[in-house]
Design a protein around this motif. Structure first.
Motif, PDB file in Angstrom:
ATOM      1  N   PHE A 163     -20.188  32.390 -23.991  1.00 12.95           N
ATOM      2  CA  PHE A 163     -19.049  32.610 -23.101  1.00 12.95           C
ATOM      3  C   PHE A 163     -18.953  31.488 -22.072  1.00 12.95           C
ATOM      4  N   ALA A 164     -20.078  31.161 -21.438  1.00 14.02           N
ATOM      5  CA  ALA A 164     -20.072  30.068 -20.463  1.00 14.02           C
ATOM      6  C   ALA A 164     -19.742  28.742 -21.141  1.00 14.02           C
ATOM      7  N   ALA A 165     -20.259  28.545 -22.362  1.00 13.94           N
ATOM      8  CA  ALA A 165     -19.983  27.310 -23.080  1.00 13.94           C
ATOM      9  C   ALA A 165     -18.513  27.192 -23.464  1.00 13.94           C
ATOM     10  N   MET A 166     -17.873  28.315 -23.801  1.00 18.41           N
ATOM     11  CA  MET A 166     -16.443  28.285 -24.130  1.00 18.41           C
ATOM     12  C   MET A 166     -15.626  27.870 -22.919  1.00 18.41           C
ATOM     13  N   ILE A 167     -15.972  28.405 -21.761  1.00 17.87           N
ATOM     14  CA  ILE A 167     -15.267  28.021 -20.539  1.00 17.87           C
ATOM     15  C   ILE A 167     -15.408  26.516 -20.305  1.00 17.87           C
ATOM     16  N   ALA A 168     -16.629  26.007 -20.488  1.00 17.39           N
ATOM     17  CA  ALA A 168     -16.866  24.574 -20.299  1.00 17.39           C
ATOM     18  C   ALA A 168     -16.084  23.747 -21.319  1.00 17.39           C
ATOM     19  N   ALA A 169     -16.013  24.219 -22.566  1.00 15.48           N
ATOM     20  CA  ALA A 169     -15.291  23.485 -23.604  1.00 15.48           C
ATOM     21  C   ALA A 169     -13.795  23.435 -23.307  1.00 15.48           C
ATOM     22  N   GLU A 170     -13.223  24.546 -22.868  1.00 12.13           N
ATOM     23  CA  GLU A 170     -11.806  24.550 -22.505  1.00 12.13           C
ATOM     24  C   GLU A 170     -11.531  23.544 -21.403  1.00 12.13           C
ATOM     25  N   ARG A 171     -12.415  23.500 -20.422  1.00 12.83           N
ATOM     26  CA  ARG A 171     -12.226  22.559 -19.316  1.00 12.83           C
ATOM     27  C   ARG A 171     -12.396  21.119 -19.779  1.00 12.83           C
ATOM     28  N   GLU A 172     -13.345  20.895 -20.679  1.00 22.17           N
ATOM     29  CA  GLU A 172     -13.566  19.561 -21.231  1.00 22.17           C
ATOM     30  C   GLU A 172     -12.308  19.056 -21.936  1.00 22.17           C
ATOM     31  N   LEU A 173     -11.603  19.955 -22.617  1.00 13.07           N
ATOM     32  CA  LEU A 173     -10.406  19.581 -23.373  1.00 13.07           C
ATOM     33  C   LEU A 173      -9.124  19.668 -22.554  1.00 13.07           C
ATOM     34  N   GLY A 174      -9.241  20.179 -21.330  1.00  7.44           N
ATOM     35  CA  GLY A 174      -8.039  20.339 -20.502  1.00  7.44           C
ATOM     36  C   GLY A 174      -7.124  21.436 -20.984  1.00  7.44           C
ATOM     37  N   LEU A 175      -7.680  22.448 -21.656  1.00 12.12           N
ATOM     38  CA  LEU A 175      -6.880  23.548 -22.188  1.00 12.12           C
ATOM     39  C   LEU A 175      -6.752  24.665 -21.164  1.00 12.12           C
ATOM     40  N   ALA A 176      -5.615  25.339 -21.178  1.00  8.42           N
ATOM     41  CA  ALA A 176      -5.464  26.541 -20.356  1.00  8.42           C
ATOM     42  C   ALA A 176      -6.401  27.618 -20.877  1.00  8.42           C
ATOM     43  N   PRO A 177      -6.960  28.439 -19.996  1.00 12.16           N
ATOM     44  CA  PRO A 177      -7.861  29.504 -20.458  1.00 12.16           C
ATOM     45  C   PRO A 177      -7.159  30.423 -21.451  1.00 12.16           C
ATOM     46  N   SER A 178      -7.853  30.766 -22.516  1.00 11.92           N
ATOM     47  CA  SER A 178      -7.330  31.697 -23.521  1.00 11.92           C
ATOM     48  C   SER A 178      -8.162  32.960 -23.488  1.00 11.92           C
ATOM     49  N   ALA A 179      -7.532  34.099 -23.248  1.00  6.01           N
ATOM     50  CA  ALA A 179      -8.263  35.359 -23.168  1.00  6.01           C
ATOM     51  C   ALA A 179      -8.920  35.700 -24.503  1.00  6.01           C
ATOM     52  N   VAL A 180      -8.205  35.541 -25.605  1.00  6.91           N
ATOM     53  CA  VAL A 180      -8.767  35.891 -26.909  1.00  6.91           C
ATOM     54  C   VAL A 180      -9.889  34.939 -27.284  1.00  6.91           C
ATOM     55  N   ARG A 181      -9.715  33.664 -27.007  1.00  6.12           N
ATOM     56  CA  ARG A 181     -10.760  32.684 -27.310  1.00  6.12           C
ATOM     57  C   ARG A 181     -12.036  32.997 -26.529  1.00  6.12           C
ATOM     58  N   ARG A 182     -11.890  33.310 -25.247  1.00  2.81           N
ATOM     59  CA  ARG A 182     -13.052  33.635 -24.428  1.00  2.81           C
ATOM     60  C   ARG A 182     -13.659  34.972 -24.849  1.00  2.81           C
ATOM     61  N   LEU A 183     -12.808  35.921 -25.216  1.00  4.43           N
ATOM     62  CA  LEU A 183     -13.317  37.199 -25.700  1.00  4.43           C
ATOM     63  C   LEU A 183     -14.118  36.997 -26.977  1.00  4.43           C
TER      64      LEU A 183
END
Length: 418
Positions: free
Chosen positions: A247-267
Motif C-alpha cells: 500500500f505504501a509502495a503504491m502511493i510512492a509509485a503514483e507520486r513517482e509517475l505524477g498520477l492522481a491517486p486512484s482508490a481502486v488501485r490503492r485498494l
C-alpha cells in the motif's frame, strides 16, 4: 467556552447562491449559518466543496420561504429536518437545528431546537462543529478552532459515546485524520475506535465502501491506514490480510509517475495478492461493476508483469489496454519488495506514453478467402494469427501479414485434419 473569529477571503459567503440562501433564511426571527466541512476547509484555505446550512427555522418555514422566492425545494430528509434548496443548479442542504433524544446512528430520534451550542455538540469532530454566519463570523462551541490550528482530529465530547451513536464514525475518524490531520491520530479517539470495532459489523457495505474509497486516496492515507491495521480494524472490513508494504509502495509509485491517486488501485495494493482476494473485497464492499472488474484485473497474474522486456510489455499493453496494463503493472511494482528498481518500473509504466499499439491488420474476410468457413473455426484461426502477429512484434507490411495468415490457416488445417 465559545470562541469566535472572522473568516476572510470567502466570496461564496458574500455573493452567489450560498449568500442568497443565507439571506433567504435570516430575518423574521430566524438565523442561518454555514456549518461543517465548508467552514473547516475555508479556515484551512483549501477548496470548499458542498456547502451545508443550519437554521433555526423549521422545515415547513424553509419550504415556505423558498416557495415565496421561487426557489426549488426538495424534502430530502424531512424527518431529520433537512430540505435541499436548489439555486442556479447548486444544491444546498438546509437542516433545522437539532438535539438527539435517542441515539441509534442514522435512525436517531431528534427534536428540532434553536440552540446553536447543543446543535454543535451533537456533531462528530471538533473541526466539523464550527459554523459561520452571513457576516463571516465563525462560531466555535467545541474547541474546533484550536484543533484546526493544530491539524488535530478529535471527537466532540466522549469518543466512545460518539462512536456508539454511529459506528461509521470509526471510519470517518481515520478518513478525516488522513485528509486534515497531522502526525498520529488522537489517542483518546483511537482507543475508542479500537474499543468499538465490533460495531463495524453492523454497518452497510455501501457506507463502508464510501468511507474507505475516500480514505485510501487522502493525503495522509498511509499513516491512517497503518493505524487502522495496528488497531485490528481492517480485518472486520476486508475479511482478509491487509498488505501495508505494498500500500505504501503504491502511493510512492503514483507520486513517482505524477498520477492522481486512484482508490481502486490503492485498494488493490492494500488487499489483493490473488484474484480470490479481489472478489472477496469487491463483495464485502459491494464495489461497482467497473470497480470490481478493475480490481479483478489487477489481481490476475500480476506477477507476470515483473521481469518483462519492452517487447513483452508491448504485448501485455496490447492485450490489456492502457488502464488495465498500468494498474496491473503498478500492483506488481508495489509488491516487488526487495527487487524494487524504480527506473525499471517507471520505464514499463510509462510505455503507454511512448508507444501506441497498432490495430491487428488481418480481418475475417482474409481467412474466408483462404477457405475457412464462418463460425468457431474462423475465430480460432483469427486467434492463431493474432498471436503470431504479436510474437512478430506487430508487423504491418502486407507481405508479412499475408504470410502470417497463410501459416495460421496451415496450422489450423493440420491440427484439425481427420
Amino acid at each position: 467556552m465559545s470562541e469566535t473569529c472572522v473568516l476572510a477571503d470567502t466570496p461564496w459567503l458574500t455573493s452567489g447562491p450560498a449568500a442568497r440562501v443565507l439571506a433567504l433564511l435570516n430575518g423574521g426571527g430566524e438565523e442561518a449559518r454555514v456549518v461543517g466541512g465548508a467552514v473547516r476547509n475555508a479556515l484551512l484555505k483549501i477548496p470548499v466543496g458542498d456547502i451545508d446550512i443550519a437554521t433555526t427555522a423549521i422545515p415547513d418555514e424553509v419550504i415556505r420561504r423558498a416557495r415565496a422566492a421561487s426557489i426549488k425545494s426538495v424534502p430530502t430528509g424531512i424527518d431529520h429536518g433537512t430540505v435541499t434548496l436548489v439555486l442556479d443548479g447548486h444544491p444546498f442542504e438546509v437542516t433545522t437545528l437539532r438535539e438527539d433524544t435517542e441515539a441509534f446512528g442514522r435512525k436517531a430520534k431528534v427534536a428540532f431546537g434553536r440552540d446553536w451550542v447543543r446543535d454543535a455538540e451533537r456533531r462528530d469532530f471538533t473541526i466539523n462543529g464550527l459554523s459561520v454566519d452571513a457576516d463571516g463570523v465563525v462560531h466555535d462551541h467545541v474547541g474546533g478552532l484550536d484543533d484546526i490550528a493544530a491539524r488535530r482530529v478529535r471527537f466532540i465530547g466522549d469518543p466512545g459515546q460518539r462512536i456508539a451513536e454511529d459506528y461509521l464514525r470509526i471510519l470517518r475518524f481515520f478518513r478525516i485524520h488522513a485528509a486534515y490531520g497531522t502526525g498520529d491520530p488522537d489517542r483518546a479517539g483511537y482507543l475508542a475506535c479500537i474499543g468499538g470495532r465490533a460495531g463495524l459489523a453492523g454497518l452497510s457495505a455501501e457506507r463502508v465502501r464510501m468511507e474507505m474509497l475516500k480514505l485510501v486516496i487522502a493525503e495522509g492515507a498511509a499513516v491512517a491506514v497503518t493505524a487502522m491495521a495496528d488497531g485490528g480494524l481492517l480485518l472486520p472490513i476486508f475479511g482478509g490480510v491487509a498488505y501495508m508494504g505494498p500500500f505504501a509502495a503504491m502511493i510512492a509509485a503514483e507520486r513517482e509517475l505524477g498520477l492522481a491517486p486512484s482508490a481502486v488501485r490503492r485498494l488493490g495494493a492494500l488487499t489483493v495478492a490473488v484474484t480470490e482476494d479481489a472478489r472477496r473485497v469487491a463483495a464485502r464492499l459491494r464495489l461497482s461493476n467497473a470497480e470490481t472488474r478493475a480490481l479483478d484485473s489487477m489481481g490476475h497474474r500480476w506477477w507476470r508483469m515483473a521481469g518483462m522486456d519492452e517487447a513483452r510489455a508491448r504485448r501485455r499493453l496490447y492485450r490489456l489496454g492502457e488502464d488495465a496494463y498500468r494498474d496491473r503493472l503498478m500492483l506488481a511494482w508495489a509488491r516487488a519488495g526487495a527487487s524494487h528498481d524504480t527506473a525499471y518500473w517507471r520505464e514499463l509504466a510509462t510505455l503507454p506514453q511512448r508507444w501506441r499499439a497498432p490495430k491487428f491488420p488481418l480481418k475475417a474476410a482474409d481467412f474466408v478467402a483462404r477457405g475457412i468457413a464462418e463460425g468457431p473455426a474462423l475465430g480460432h484461426v483469427l486467434t492463431l494469427a493474432e498471436d503470431a502477429w504479436l510474437a512478430a512484434d506487430f508487423p504491418l507490411d502486407r507481405a508479412v501479414t499475408a504470410a502470417i495468415a497463410d501459416r495460421a490457416v496451415a496450422r489450423f488445417t493440420r491440427d484439425h485434419r481427420l
